[in-house]
Design a protein around this motif. Structure first.
Motif, short mmCIF file in Angstrom:
data_model
loop_
_atom_site.label_atom_id
_atom_site.label_comp_id
_atom_site.label_asym_id
_atom_site.label_seq_id
_atom_site.Cartn_x
_atom_site.Cartn_y
_atom_site.Cartn_z
N VAL A 53 111.49 45.47 11.26
CA VAL A 53 111.74 45.23 11.95
C VAL A 53 112.60 46.85 12.72
O VAL A 53 113.73 46.74 11.81
CB VAL A 53 113.63 44.02 12.14
N SER A 54 111.60 46.70 13.46
CA SER A 54 111.78 48.02 13.63
C SER A 54 112.65 48.13 15.48
O SER A 54 111.74 47.61 16.41
CB SER A 54 111.19 49.03 13.79
N SER A 55 113.53 48.92 15.74
CA SER A 55 114.26 48.98 16.68
C SER A 55 113.54 50.84 18.03
O SER A 55 114.49 51.00 18.30
CB SER A 55 115.44 49.01 16.45
N GLY A 85 122.47 43.21 13.54
CA GLY A 85 120.98 42.76 14.17
C GLY A 85 119.99 42.12 13.66
O GLY A 85 118.80 41.75 14.31
N SER A 86 118.80 43.56 13.28
CA SER A 86 118.02 43.92 12.81
C SER A 86 117.67 42.77 12.10
O SER A 86 116.53 42.15 12.25
CB SER A 86 116.80 44.91 12.40
N TRP A 87 118.12 42.30 10.95
CA TRP A 87 118.32 41.68 10.12
C TRP A 87 118.14 40.25 10.79
O TRP A 87 117.80 38.99 9.77
CB TRP A 87 119.30 41.67 8.71
N SER A 88 118.61 39.76 11.63
CA SER A 88 118.92 38.96 12.28
C SER A 88 118.05 37.78 12.59
O SER A 88 117.51 37.18 12.25
CB SER A 88 120.62 38.53 13.19
N VAL A 89 117.71 39.24 13.40
CA VAL A 89 116.19 38.93 14.11
C VAL A 89 114.70 38.55 13.24
O VAL A 89 113.84 37.23 12.91
CB VAL A 89 115.43 40.41 14.32
N GLY A 90 115.11 39.17 11.96
CA GLY A 90 114.12 39.27 10.57
C GLY A 90 113.94 37.82 10.18
O GLY A 90 112.85 36.79 9.68
N LEU A 91 115.10 37.16 9.50
CA LEU A 91 114.99 35.99 9.33
C LEU A 91 114.66 34.75 10.31
O LEU A 91 114.80 33.53 10.04
CB LEU A 91 116.97 36.01 8.75
#
Length: 261
Positions: A53-55, A85-91
């Motif tokens: 997950v890249s920002s 927030g990125s981990w949340s997006v991945g999950l």
């Protein structure tokens, strides 16, 4: 938080896997640093399905310097929400991740691995704790450091943890992020009775008030953890003997740290 703004840059598929790693990436430019490429390769070699997950705000696709390993998914998102927030997006992208037997949530805040870390993966997988971390600290309150956490036996599907990651919100203030997310997770794990364990417990590396990845960087290298915190590789004055980091990496691993950044 970023609904509708996440896009799939590389679709690695959603093949069932009992090991999944969700890895957070951020860089201003499209070329992916050697450090993060090696981190991805480490998990792929360890039998993990990897979701990046890249920002990164870079225009165009990320440049991996060659072929990306088969099965790796790359998501791009706005630079909000930081790591949690990125981990949340991945999950959220693939809800089946939470059901995997071993799920690692890690970020790119460490430089490395400069050497084989199969022992780290093995230690995490062998742990009988619900949640396992590489390092633990007693700063603010005792907690696992969030840069590398492993969740076992599908515990991410349990309501308290599922709600926690689904409810991550963006905060500009770094201190508030730490209190709300890293320490908030620690409070939740304790209140809900989840068991925890760490490869390096709180006082095995540093005194209670210190951050092991900063104050204990040299002891962690001695103990076989071939990483150094990115922040002190760029600002060595923050750590004891920080001026020696580059020389120590070269002496121990035969590589120049600036080639990894």
């Amino acid at each position: 938080m970023v609904a509708g703004a996440v896009r799939v840059e590389v679709d690695g598929g959603r093949a069932p896997a009992d090991r999944v790693a969700v890895l957070v990436h951020h860089a201003e430019r499209a070329p992916v640093a050697r450090s993060f490429r090696e981190l991805v390769a480490t998990f792929v070699a360890g039998g993990y399905r990897v979701v990046v997950v890249s920002s990164s705000p870079a225009r165009g696709p990320l440049d991996w310097g060659g072929d990306l390993a088969e099965g790796v998914t790359v998501l791009r998102k706005p630079n909000v929400g930081y790591d949690f927030g990125s981990w949340s997006v991945g999950l959220a992208h693939d809800p089946s991740i939470a059901r995997a037997r071993h799920v690692v949530l890690a970020n790119d805040s460490l430089v490395g691995p400069f050497a084989d870390v199969r022992h780290v993966l093995a230690a995490g997988e062998a742990s009988t704790a619900d949640v396992w971390g590489v390092t633990e600290t007693e700063q603010f309150r005792r907690h696992l450091q969030s840069y590398w956490l492993a969740f076992h036996g599908g515990v991410l599907t349990e309501q308290p943890l599922a709600w926690f990651y689904a409810s991550v919100r963006h905060h500009e203030d770094k201190q508030r992020i730490i209190m709300r997310n890293e320490l908030g997770l620690a409070r939740l794990l304790q209140l809900e009775g989840f068991s925890t364990d760490a490869l390096f417990p709180a006082r095995s590396v540093v005194d209670a008030a210190d951050n092991p990845t900063i104050a204990g960087w040299e002891r962690l290298l001695d103990a076989g953890l071939p990483f150094v915190k990115r922040e002190i590789s760029r600002r060595p004055e923050l750590a004891p003997r920080g001026e020696a980091i580059a020389d120590e990496v070269l002496r121990r691993y035969g590589t120049r740290i600036d080639e990894w950044l």
